[in-house]
Write a protein that holds these residues in place. Sequence first.
Motif, PDB file in Angstrom:
ATOM      1  N   UNK A  10       0.829  -1.202   0.000  1.00  0.00           N
ATOM      2  CA  UNK A  10       0.000   0.000   0.000  1.00  0.00           C
ATOM      3  C   UNK A  10       0.869   1.259   0.000  1.00  0.00           C
ATOM      4  N   UNK A  11       1.924   1.255   0.785  1.00  0.00           N
ATOM      5  CA  UNK A  11       2.810   2.423   0.862  1.00  0.00           C
ATOM      6  C   UNK A  11       3.535   2.644  -0.454  1.00  0.00           C
ATOM      7  N   UNK A  12       4.013   1.561  -1.066  1.00  0.00           N
ATOM      8  CA  UNK A  12       4.667   1.682  -2.370  1.00  0.00           C
ATOM      9  C   UNK A  12       3.676   2.203  -3.407  1.00  0.00           C
ATOM     10  N   UNK A  13       2.451   1.697  -3.363  1.00  0.00           N
ATOM     11  CA  UNK A  13       1.427   2.127  -4.318  1.00  0.00           C
ATOM     12  C   UNK A  13       1.105   3.609  -4.149  1.00  0.00           C
ATOM     13  N   UNK A  14       1.004   4.078  -2.895  1.00  0.00           N
ATOM     14  CA  UNK A  14       0.690   5.485  -2.640  1.00  0.00           C
ATOM     15  C   UNK A  14       1.821   6.413  -3.063  1.00  0.00           C
ATOM     16  N   UNK A  15       3.036   6.036  -2.750  1.00  0.00           N
ATOM     17  CA  UNK A  15       4.182   6.900  -3.052  1.00  0.00           C
ATOM     18  C   UNK A  15       4.644   6.743  -4.491  1.00  0.00           C
ATOM     19  N   UNK A  16       4.344   5.568  -5.094  1.00  0.00           N
ATOM     20  CA  UNK A  16       4.787   5.309  -6.463  1.00  0.00           C
ATOM     21  C   UNK A  16       6.270   5.059  -6.568  1.00  0.00           C
ATOM     22  N   UNK A  17       6.892   4.774  -5.437  1.00  0.00           N
ATOM     23  CA  UNK A  17       8.351   4.627  -5.429  1.00  0.00           C
ATOM     24  C   UNK A  17       8.797   3.726  -4.284  1.00  0.00           C
ATOM     25  N   UNK A  18       9.662   2.773  -4.587  1.00  0.00           N
ATOM     26  CA  UNK A  18      10.237   1.919  -3.545  1.00  0.00           C
ATOM     27  C   UNK A  18      11.108   2.752  -2.620  1.00  0.00           C
ATOM     28  N   UNK A  19      11.824   3.724  -3.209  1.00  0.00           N
ATOM     29  CA  UNK A  19      12.715   4.585  -2.411  1.00  0.00           C
ATOM     30  C   UNK A  19      11.925   5.384  -1.383  1.00  0.00           C
ATOM     31  N   UNK A  20      10.822   6.022  -1.835  1.00  0.00           N
ATOM     32  CA  UNK A  20      10.014   6.822  -0.912  1.00  0.00           C
ATOM     33  C   UNK A  20       9.321   5.953   0.132  1.00  0.00           C
ATOM     34  N   UNK A  21       8.876   4.770  -0.294  1.00  0.00           N
ATOM     35  CA  UNK A  21       8.230   3.857   0.654  1.00  0.00           C
ATOM     36  C   UNK A  21       9.225   3.403   1.722  1.00  0.00           C
ATOM     37  N   UNK A  22      10.466   3.140   1.300  1.00  0.00           N
ATOM     38  CA  UNK A  22      11.502   2.714   2.245  1.00  0.00           C
ATOM     39  C   UNK A  22      11.756   3.800   3.283  1.00  0.00           C
TER      40      UNK A  22
END
Length: 301
Positions: A10-22
């Motif tokens: 869900x976090x990756x989907x919202x941010x659209x980025x693995x970096x931002x989700x991390x």
Amino acid sequence: MNLHALKIFYTVALTGSVTQAASKLNISQPAITAQIKKFEKELNVVLFEPKGRGIALTSVGQKLIDPTRRLFTLEDQIESIIEDYRSHKSGKLRVVGTYLATSFLIPRWAAKFKSNHAEIEVTITTANSKNVLDQLVNYAADIAICGGEPKFYPDEVEWEELYKDEVWFVVAPDHKYANQHITFSQMMTEPFIMREEGSATRERLFALCKTNMVQPPKVALQFSGLNETIHAVSSGYGASFISSLAACEFVKRGELAKVYVEELPPINTIALCTRKHEKYEPFVKEFISMIRENLPLNDAL
């Protein structure tokens, strides 16, 4: 299902980025990538696909977003309820209402309640009818005071009619229709100043147009607040469709004028809304009882 992995998805989907989700989850990028791949393997579906230099949701990933959002919104609300209880052991009453309710009704009730319960924290929030009901259903409020058609309320809502409120067509005092008797069709030819979508009176007007098989009016100006709507009409442009609670003082002062539409006497139900089967704390029940005992008289509106 692995809820931790679902939260990562869900976090990756919202941010659209693995970096931002991390960064948001305080987890390393390789760990996020590994968790997503493991989650996809467990579900036997592909949730993300490459897109340019980034990633995008697959069709099944897109279908998961709304139910996942509801799940984690509910989780946040549960945490908020627990935190509220820890921080306000003496009690916290959360009331949400439409503009009419929070401007003309709830403050009087809240003041009377606080005079007997100084230790109870009372918060009052204003929203349009749709958001009022959403807050109630999603446990962001304990009770709601709402207008509109009860038949459109969610199944989770228990409602009790408090009284009937007239809804008036209003214009500036020098408008050609001021204090005139006209047909509904004539009224709908005027440009209207309206509240935003989700407002009970707006939905009511459009439903009346459908019932009477009349083309809805042109929405010339749209405001998110009722005061702004009233002042725009009184300035001389267009018409509006608003509660008598809000309009009556302006009409008495000559800042607005009523238009008498022959076919219908529009009525809006003002209702007390609670969640079905909810076991409320005693002070919430007392506030509800106080509302019932201190209703304004219809003929005084």
